[in-house]
Design an enzyme around this catalytic site. Structure first.
Site, short mmCIF file in Angstrom:
data_model
loop_
_atom_site.label_atom_id
_atom_site.label_comp_id
_atom_site.label_asym_id
_atom_site.label_seq_id
_atom_site.Cartn_x
_atom_site.Cartn_y
_atom_site.Cartn_z
CD GLU A 32 -3.46 -1.95 -1.03
OE1 GLU A 32 -3.87 -0.79 -1.23
OE2 GLU A 32 -3.68 -2.56 0.04
CG ASP A 89 -7.03 -6.03 1.28
OD1 ASP A 89 -6.99 -4.81 1.00
OD2 ASP A 89 -7.77 -6.51 2.17
CG ASP A 116 -1.71 1.25 1.37
OD1 ASP A 116 -2.61 1.50 0.54
OD2 ASP A 116 -1.42 2.03 2.30
#
Length: 224
Positions: A115, A112, A43
């Site tokens: 990332e 997610d 991220d």
């Protein structure tokens, strides 16, 4: 392993340590050894890569404009779309419950995982290699942003230059209102095709943009 090999080709990156990729694809529902830490790392680097790319590609954009563009590129829906394009969902390791409920298609899980893959690539290589890989994934979206982010004055200039026409002249006609609520009125004049269009705004720059936009609209309407 065949799926992992295929995924690496789709990603455009070959892992020196495939175990990092496997970890990046392992959802927390599958156990304590999962991709959450890699997601945290990914991220951060993803936001940095996107911010740097926008800074380089849009020298005229304000901080607010760049923030909005970055938000559109790193939001969950966009990341999930990219993860789907890369077929990351096909290789996810999920717990029984998530697997049965279609977790490999869930937006949050896909975002997610993407990332986490970014974080894994960073650890497996370096910042520059990670940047090249991520920008390749984002290329079409960055191209789209480049097309829509051009302001009216730039688009009018490119329109005229493409036809070898003279560039427009902008003339400040008047300024109305008090110091704190001024309204600027600007005339945009074209020599070829002959056209004069007025625009207004809270600053001279905005008034010029308004006039250029009106000129483009008029040209489009006239089929020129």
């Amino acid at each position: 392993m065949a799926d992992i090999a295929r995924l690496q080709r789709t990603l455009g990156y070959q892992f020196g340590d495939p175990a990092l990729l496997q970890l990046a694809l392992t959802h927390c529902s599958a156990g304590s050894r999962n991709n959450e830490r890699l997601e945290f790392l990914g991220d951060s680097i993803l936001n940095h890569i996107v911010a740097e790319a926008l800074y380089d590609r849009f020298p005229g954009a304000s901080e607010g404009e760049m923030s909005r563009m970055r938000a559109s590129l790193v939001k969950g829906d966009t990341l999930a779309e990219i993860a789907s394009e890369l077929a990351i969902g096909d290789c996810l390791v999920l717990g029984t419950g998530e697997r049965k409920s279609g977790g490999h298609r869930r937006t949050s899980i896909l975002a997610d995982a993407l990332e986490a893959v970014v974080g894994a690539i960073l650890l497996d290589s370096d910042v520059e290699c990670c940047r090249r890989t991520v920008l390749a994934w984002l290329d079409s979206r960055l191209q789209t942003l480049s097309a829509v982010s051009k302001d009216a004055k730039t688009r009018l200039q490119e329109f005229l230059q493409g036809r070898n026409y003279p560039l427009p002249d902008y003339e400040l006609l008047r300024v109305q209102g008090s110091d704190h609520e001024q309204e600027f009125h600007v005339m945009c004049r074209l020599k070829k095709p002959q056209l004069a269009v007025e625009g207004s705004g809270s600053s001279r720059r905005k008034a010029e943009q308004s006039a250029a936009g009106s000129a483009l609209e008029r040209l489009s309407r006239n089929g020129r």
